[in-house]
Design an enzyme around this catalytic site. Structure first.
Site, PDB file in Angstrom:
ATOM      1  N   CYS A 129      79.835 -13.008  38.138  1.00  0.00           N
ATOM      2  CA  CYS A 129      80.791 -13.653  37.230  1.00  0.00           C
ATOM      3  C   CYS A 129      81.171 -15.064  37.678  1.00  0.00           C
ATOM      4  O   CYS A 129      81.149 -16.007  36.872  1.00  0.00           O
ATOM      5  CB  CYS A 129      82.045 -12.783  37.080  1.00  0.00           C
ATOM      6  SG  CYS A 129      82.752 -12.212  38.643  1.00  0.00           S
ATOM      7  N   HIS A 242      88.736 -16.056  36.179  1.00  0.00           N
ATOM      8  CA  HIS A 242      88.494 -16.610  37.509  1.00  0.00           C
ATOM      9  C   HIS A 242      88.563 -18.134  37.466  1.00  0.00           C
ATOM     10  O   HIS A 242      88.203 -18.768  36.469  1.00  0.00           O
ATOM     11  CB  HIS A 242      87.090 -16.221  38.009  1.00  0.00           C
ATOM     12  CG  HIS A 242      86.941 -14.777  38.365  1.00  0.00           C
ATOM     13  ND1 HIS A 242      87.979 -13.874  38.392  1.00  0.00           N
ATOM     14  CD2 HIS A 242      85.823 -14.065  38.720  1.00  0.00           C
ATOM     15  CE1 HIS A 242      87.527 -12.682  38.744  1.00  0.00           C
ATOM     16  NE2 HIS A 242      86.225 -12.775  38.939  1.00  0.00           N
TER      17      HIS A 242
END
Length: 333
Positions: A129, A242
């Protein structure tokens, strides 16, 4: 319009559920959906396009007649099921890390290396990710001048650890607000009001497995075999999305103005870069959508050929589920 039989391996997990949601959202031509999960979930139902669909047990016999398998299961399950998936004639788009560094398996971010999909032999890997988010943010700069080195710090949301991450964060906040204690179960330490500078186990020279992914996967995705990356991965008390701070070093100088221009035009990116107006990428703004926001673009004061930036992206969507479905969309073109 031609339709496809699509199986989701790990359909009850956070990424699997998001995959099913995004298949609907992007109007992927699903003729039949086969949600696959463990034996304890088999027989339960999910809703897909307004209809109840029964979850089936994931086993080697579950892939007959399937065109595309979207993998949202752990490494061991991906490895165990891959031979049966390939033998069935389906293409396995796998979100685990099981096959990412296999030289015979393409590792794809559709905005960066879509042509690599053509080289698949039945399996295509979805990158990590943070790698997806970072590579999407910097790829337009790499096109101006090859990136030679990067120094990065990732600030990874608790949902990156699975559905239990946000539950633990909220439970800790609630307990601490009442003066109570809470024994962490998902994370190695208290995450509420804290940062944990370790994600993954030690892999090499004090770097964790998560930290090495940005270098190793970045080389493969951006076709930069000599790329060197020093990365520090930090778990932060943020629910979703994130964030990554990146310092890059190029063969030749790239001005801030050039960088802003190409990033603003780059597929998958949104330029949010106005320090005076307090406008920059933040997790709250980037959650539940698919663009990578990029900002805080500035010179690297340690290197005349360097730039620094800050980027954020939803790690469940673009960092996992959406990227996998974008790969599936490349397959059916």
């Amino acid at each position: 319009m031609k339709t496809y039989t699509v199986a989701v391996l790990g359909a009850t997990g956070a990424v699997g559920q998001e995959m099913i949601h995004i298949l609907q959202e992007r109007n992927f031509p699903v003729g039949k959906l086969i949600p696959l999960a463990s034996a304890r979930s088999a027989g339960k139902t999910i809703v897909f396009r307004g209809e109840e669909v029964t979850i089936q047990e994931a086993n080697a016999d579950a892939f007959h007649g399937v065109d595309i398998v979207l993998g949202a299961a752990e490494n061991d399950i991906a490895k165990a099921m891959a031979p049966a998936i390939v033998a069935s004639g389906a293409v396995f788009v796998d979100n685990s890390s099981a096959f990412r560094m296999d030289p015979n398996v393409p590792l794809v971010v559709p905005e960066i290396n879509p042509e690599d999909v053509k080289a698949h032999k039945g399996i295509i890997s979805n990158p990590n990710c943070s790698t997806i988010i970072t590579a999407t943010a910097v790829n337009a700069l790499n096109a101006l001048s090859p990136i030679r080195t990067m120094t990065a710090s990732t600030y990874q949301a608790v949902s990156g650890a699975g559905a239990g991450g946000p539950v633990e964060l909220m439970a800790e906040v609630d307990a601490l607000s009442k003066g109570e204690t809470y024994q962490p179960k998902v994370f190695s330490h208290q995450i509420a009001f804290n940062l944990i500078p370790q994600i993954g186990g030690e892999e090499v020279d004090g770097y964790t497995s998560e930290e090495m992914k940005l270098q190793n996967e970045g080389r493969k995705i951006m076709h930069l075999p000599e790329l060197k990356v020093s990365c520090t991965c930090v778990r932060v008390p943020v629910v979703r999305s994130h964030s990554i701070s990146v310092s890059m070093h190029f063969d030749k100088p790239i001005s801030v103005e050039e960088a802003r221009k190409v990033i603003a035009a780059a597929p998958g990116c949104k330029l949010v870069d106005n320090l005076a107006a307090k406008e920059y990428p933040m997790p709250l703004d980037t959650s539940d959508q698919d663009l990578v926001y990029v900002g805080r673009i500035r010179p690297d004061l340690t290197d005349p050929n360097g730039l620094c930036l800050w980027c954020c992206g939803d790690q469940v969507r673009k960092g996992a589920a959406t990227n996998a479905i974008q790969i599936a969309e490349l397959l059916i073109k």
